[in-house]
Design an enzyme around this catalytic site. Sequence first.
Site, short mmCIF file in Angstrom:
data_model
loop_
_atom_site.label_atom_id
_atom_site.label_comp_id
_atom_site.label_asym_id
_atom_site.label_seq_id
_atom_site.Cartn_x
_atom_site.Cartn_y
_atom_site.Cartn_z
N TRP A 163 -49.26 -13.13 -9.11
CA TRP A 163 -48.92 -14.56 -9.10
C TRP A 163 -48.87 -15.15 -7.69
O TRP A 163 -48.88 -16.37 -7.54
CB TRP A 163 -47.56 -14.78 -9.76
CG TRP A 163 -46.48 -13.91 -9.19
CD1 TRP A 163 -46.00 -12.74 -9.70
CD2 TRP A 163 -45.75 -14.11 -7.96
NE1 TRP A 163 -45.04 -12.20 -8.89
CE2 TRP A 163 -44.87 -13.02 -7.80
CE3 TRP A 163 -45.78 -15.10 -6.97
CZ2 TRP A 163 -44.01 -12.89 -6.71
CZ3 TRP A 163 -44.93 -14.97 -5.87
CH2 TRP A 163 -44.06 -13.88 -5.77
N ASN A 164 -48.83 -14.34 -6.65
CA ASN A 164 -48.53 -14.92 -5.34
C ASN A 164 -49.72 -15.57 -4.67
O ASN A 164 -49.56 -16.42 -3.80
CB ASN A 164 -47.89 -13.87 -4.43
CG ASN A 164 -48.81 -12.70 -4.17
OD1 ASN A 164 -49.76 -12.47 -4.89
ND2 ASN A 164 -48.51 -11.97 -3.11
N PRO A 188 -55.26 -13.34 -15.73
CA PRO A 188 -54.47 -13.87 -14.61
C PRO A 188 -52.98 -13.70 -14.89
O PRO A 188 -52.58 -13.41 -16.03
CB PRO A 188 -54.86 -15.34 -14.59
CG PRO A 188 -55.19 -15.67 -16.01
CD PRO A 188 -55.82 -14.42 -16.57
N SER A 190 -49.21 -14.50 -15.87
CA SER A 190 -48.67 -15.52 -16.78
C SER A 190 -47.84 -16.56 -16.03
O SER A 190 -47.70 -17.68 -16.50
CB SER A 190 -47.81 -14.85 -17.85
OG SER A 190 -48.60 -13.87 -18.51
N GLY A 241 -51.53 -5.85 -7.26
CA GLY A 241 -50.15 -6.00 -7.70
C GLY A 241 -49.30 -4.89 -7.14
O GLY A 241 -49.65 -4.27 -6.13
N SER A 242 -48.21 -4.60 -7.81
CA SER A 242 -47.27 -3.61 -7.28
C SER A 242 -47.81 -2.19 -7.43
O SER A 242 -48.62 -1.90 -8.32
CB SER A 242 -45.95 -3.72 -8.05
OG SER A 242 -46.17 -3.36 -9.41
N GLU A 263 -55.26 -2.69 -5.07
CA GLU A 263 -54.66 -3.38 -3.92
C GLU A 263 -53.18 -3.50 -4.24
O GLU A 263 -52.79 -4.34 -5.04
CB GLU A 263 -55.31 -4.75 -3.73
CG GLU A 263 -56.76 -4.69 -3.32
CD GLU A 263 -56.95 -4.24 -1.87
OE1 GLU A 263 -58.09 -4.02 -1.47
OE2 GLU A 263 -55.93 -4.10 -1.16
N LEU A 264 -52.36 -2.65 -3.66
CA LEU A 264 -51.00 -2.46 -4.16
C LEU A 264 -49.95 -2.95 -3.16
O LEU A 264 -50.23 -3.76 -2.28
CB LEU A 264 -50.80 -1.00 -4.53
CG LEU A 264 -51.84 -0.45 -5.54
CD1 LEU A 264 -51.60 1.03 -5.81
CD2 LEU A 264 -51.83 -1.25 -6.84
N GLU A 394 -40.08 -3.17 -0.75
CA GLU A 394 -40.66 -4.45 -0.37
C GLU A 394 -39.67 -5.55 -0.76
O GLU A 394 -39.28 -5.65 -1.90
CB GLU A 394 -41.94 -4.61 -1.17
CG GLU A 394 -42.95 -5.51 -0.68
CD GLU A 394 -44.20 -5.39 -1.54
OE1 GLU A 394 -44.12 -4.97 -2.69
OE2 GLU A 394 -45.28 -5.73 -1.04
N1 LIG Z 1 -52.40 -5.32 -1.93
C1 LIG Z 1 -52.55 -6.60 -2.17
O1 LIG Z 1 -53.55 -7.24 -1.79
C2 LIG Z 1 -51.49 -7.32 -2.94
C3 LIG Z 1 -50.39 -6.68 -3.49
N2 LIG Z 1 -49.44 -7.41 -4.21
C4 LIG Z 1 -48.25 -6.73 -4.72
O2 LIG Z 1 -47.91 -7.23 -6.03
C5 LIG Z 1 -46.51 -7.29 -6.17
C6 LIG Z 1 -46.05 -8.69 -6.51
O3 LIG Z 1 -46.89 -9.25 -7.48
P1 LIG Z 1 -46.48 -9.12 -9.00
O4 LIG Z 1 -47.38 -9.97 -9.80
O5 LIG Z 1 -45.02 -9.27 -9.18
O6 LIG Z 1 -46.84 -7.58 -9.28
P2 LIG Z 1 -46.84 -6.81 -10.66
O7 LIG Z 1 -47.41 -5.50 -10.34
O8 LIG Z 1 -45.53 -6.89 -11.35
O9 LIG Z 1 -47.86 -7.63 -11.59
C7 LIG Z 1 -49.18 -7.78 -11.17
C8 LIG Z 1 -50.01 -8.12 -12.40
O10 LIG Z 1 -49.98 -7.00 -13.29
C9 LIG Z 1 -49.56 -7.40 -14.57
N3 LIG Z 1 -48.88 -6.27 -15.20
C10 LIG Z 1 -47.57 -5.93 -15.15
N4 LIG Z 1 -47.33 -4.80 -15.84
C11 LIG Z 1 -48.54 -4.40 -16.34
C12 LIG Z 1 -48.98 -3.30 -17.15
N5 LIG Z 1 -48.13 -2.37 -17.60
N6 LIG Z 1 -50.29 -3.21 -17.47
C13 LIG Z 1 -51.17 -4.15 -17.04
N7 LIG Z 1 -50.82 -5.21 -16.27
C14 LIG Z 1 -49.52 -5.33 -15.94
C15 LIG Z 1 -48.67 -8.59 -14.31
O11 LIG Z 1 -48.57 -9.39 -15.45
C16 LIG Z 1 -49.42 -9.29 -13.18
O12 LIG Z 1 -50.46 -10.08 -13.72
C17 LIG Z 1 -45.94 -6.84 -4.85
O13 LIG Z 1 -45.67 -5.46 -4.92
C18 LIG Z 1 -47.08 -7.07 -3.87
O14 LIG Z 1 -47.00 -6.22 -2.77
C19 LIG Z 1 -49.56 -8.76 -4.41
C20 LIG Z 1 -50.66 -9.40 -3.87
C21 LIG Z 1 -51.67 -8.75 -3.08
O1 LIG Z 2 -50.39 -10.47 -0.27
C1 LIG Z 2 -51.28 -10.91 -0.95
O2 LIG Z 2 -51.15 -11.24 -2.07
C2 LIG Z 2 -52.59 -11.16 -0.31
O3 LIG Z 2 -53.37 -10.01 -0.29
C3 LIG Z 2 -52.28 -11.64 1.06
S1 LIG Z 2 -53.64 -12.14 1.90
O4 LIG Z 2 -54.86 -11.63 1.26
O5 LIG Z 2 -53.61 -13.60 1.91
O6 LIG Z 2 -53.44 -11.56 3.22
#
Ligand SMILES: NC(=O)C1=CN([C@@H]2O[C@H](COP(=O)(O)OP(=O)(O)OC[C@H]3O[C@@H](n4cnc5c(N)ncnc54)[C@H](O)[C@@H]3O)[C@@H](O)[C@H]2O)C=CC1
Ligand SMILES: O=C(O)[C@H](O)CS(=O)(=O)O
Length: 490
Positions: A163-164, A188, A190, A241-242, A263-264, A394
Amino acid sequence: MTQTNLKTLLSDPELLNPRAYIGGDWADASGGGTFEVKNPARGDVIATVADLGRDDVARGIDAAYEAQKSWAKRTAEDRGAVLMKWHDLMVEHADDLATILTAEQGKPKAEAKGEIMYGAGFIKWFAEEARRVYGEIIPGHAPDKRIHVIRQPVGVAAAITPWNFPNAMITRKAGPALAAGCAFVVRPPSLTPLSALALGVLADRAGMPKGILSILPSTDSSGIGKEFCENEKVRKLTFTGSTEVGRILLRQSADQVMKTSMELGGNAPFLVFDDADLDKAVEGAIACKFRNAGQTCVCANRIYVQSGVYDEFARKLKDRVAQMSVGDALEGDVDLGPLIDQDAVEKVEAHIADATAKGADIIYGGSRHEKGGTFFQPTVLTGATQDMAFATEETFGPLAPLFRFETEDEGIQLANDTIFGLASYFYAKDYSRITRVSEALEYGIVGVNTGLISTPVAPFGGVKQSGLGREGSSHGIDEYLEMKYICLNV
Ligand SMILES: NC(=O)C1=CN([C@@H]2O[C@H](COP(=O)(O)OP(=O)(O)OC[C@H]3O[C@@H](n4cnc5c(N)ncnc54)[C@H](O)[C@@H]3O)[C@@H](O)[C@H]2O)C=CC1
Ligand SMILES: O=C(O)[C@H](O)CS(=O)(=O)O
């Protein structure tokens, strides 16, 4: 509560589309389900969106599977032309896309506009990269053998995004996938689906062939994740995501030995050495820590300051943070918007409580903002130590903990003391130190004398438990290609 009538804020209200984009057709969920999307700054409902089930998502995958081969047969230049048209429409409608993004995610308009241009940049970059998917001819291993190596699209790529960054985290995947000749389906988040659906409106207008792209909103995140991992027509899973969810998806995708990109999560260190330009280091810390109110995977999570400049840096940072404005970005220019939800607020509070209980001092902020809701004060702590929660977790919020270190080796050791390895940053002037520290940091990304590292032209990704693969750069398209070795007997 102020009501957000989003359509009245848009020059092109058609961009606000609550229906799912399934195989190139706009559709409601077959079961009639819907879910609400709220504005995190005001708490009001801004849209009611189709809530798809696995059967609807399977239809999108079927359409992708049927359309992909003809898409791959088109020339790279032709695929690139469709992507460039999509890019041009994103740029043309950037203001509306930014308004939609701010309304559903809360970030300041300037940041939202920046994300739209950043996101469009991935589409343009990979529209151009499509024509550089080269092969090889290798001297044969025998007089009657010729070796050709070609690279072909994986097939149907499925994406799950956070979502971010509701726009850029989708285009960072859709761009290379479509350029490579894959078909692309995405679920995407929710919390912020509207930016994704607006991208679907523009893809339609850009002439994206039916079936090639599906945008599949659903609150059944785990169910749709299972569909993506279990459906034999899907050959690529790309997730941002996470780390916790990434592990789940890696386990689920193993049954089909699926090609994955992950990308975690991160826990970025930000080091300030005693030879740093402190004013530049403060500006870099502000940009790196407080972008998106600290809700990015590459935000500084730990700020390490060498002892000789610790007090001066802390004072300068506090004075700069005190100038930051907090508020509703739809009402005017602000530095920080709201956090995404109450869970996010409670996590920041928990990290502050944990740190102060273990001896940290709050020198600025430290609590919910007077505006209420999910607004939070930008916060600076001193006296941070490695036993505190944010040293391993984090924070994902506007909390800047300052740790002290004595020697260069100690700074590197502290920075590397984590399971994560996405982004890292440091400020220093000495060339030899810059070389030593850049090489010693165990991260996929190192920012040297800068707090901002995001660009489509560089390979973005993490090591250790921050991910697998890279997005952006010439490497990003490799994630959507398979290499084929052709042995010719002549
Ligand atoms: N490495 C990168 O480029 C990025 C990493 N993140 C990480 O994402 C986290 C924050 O974003 P959130 O959306 O809260 O992360 P999240 O991991 O909770 O959710 C990410 C996506 O996965 C979905 N999801 C959740 N549980 C699932 C499952 N069991 N199976 C399939 N899909 C599932 C969510 O609905 C959401 O669309 C932070 O840890 C952040 O570091 C966020 C953006 C960029
Ligand atoms: O943190 C995120 O969600 C993005 O990957 C950050 S960035 O791509 O804008 O650096």
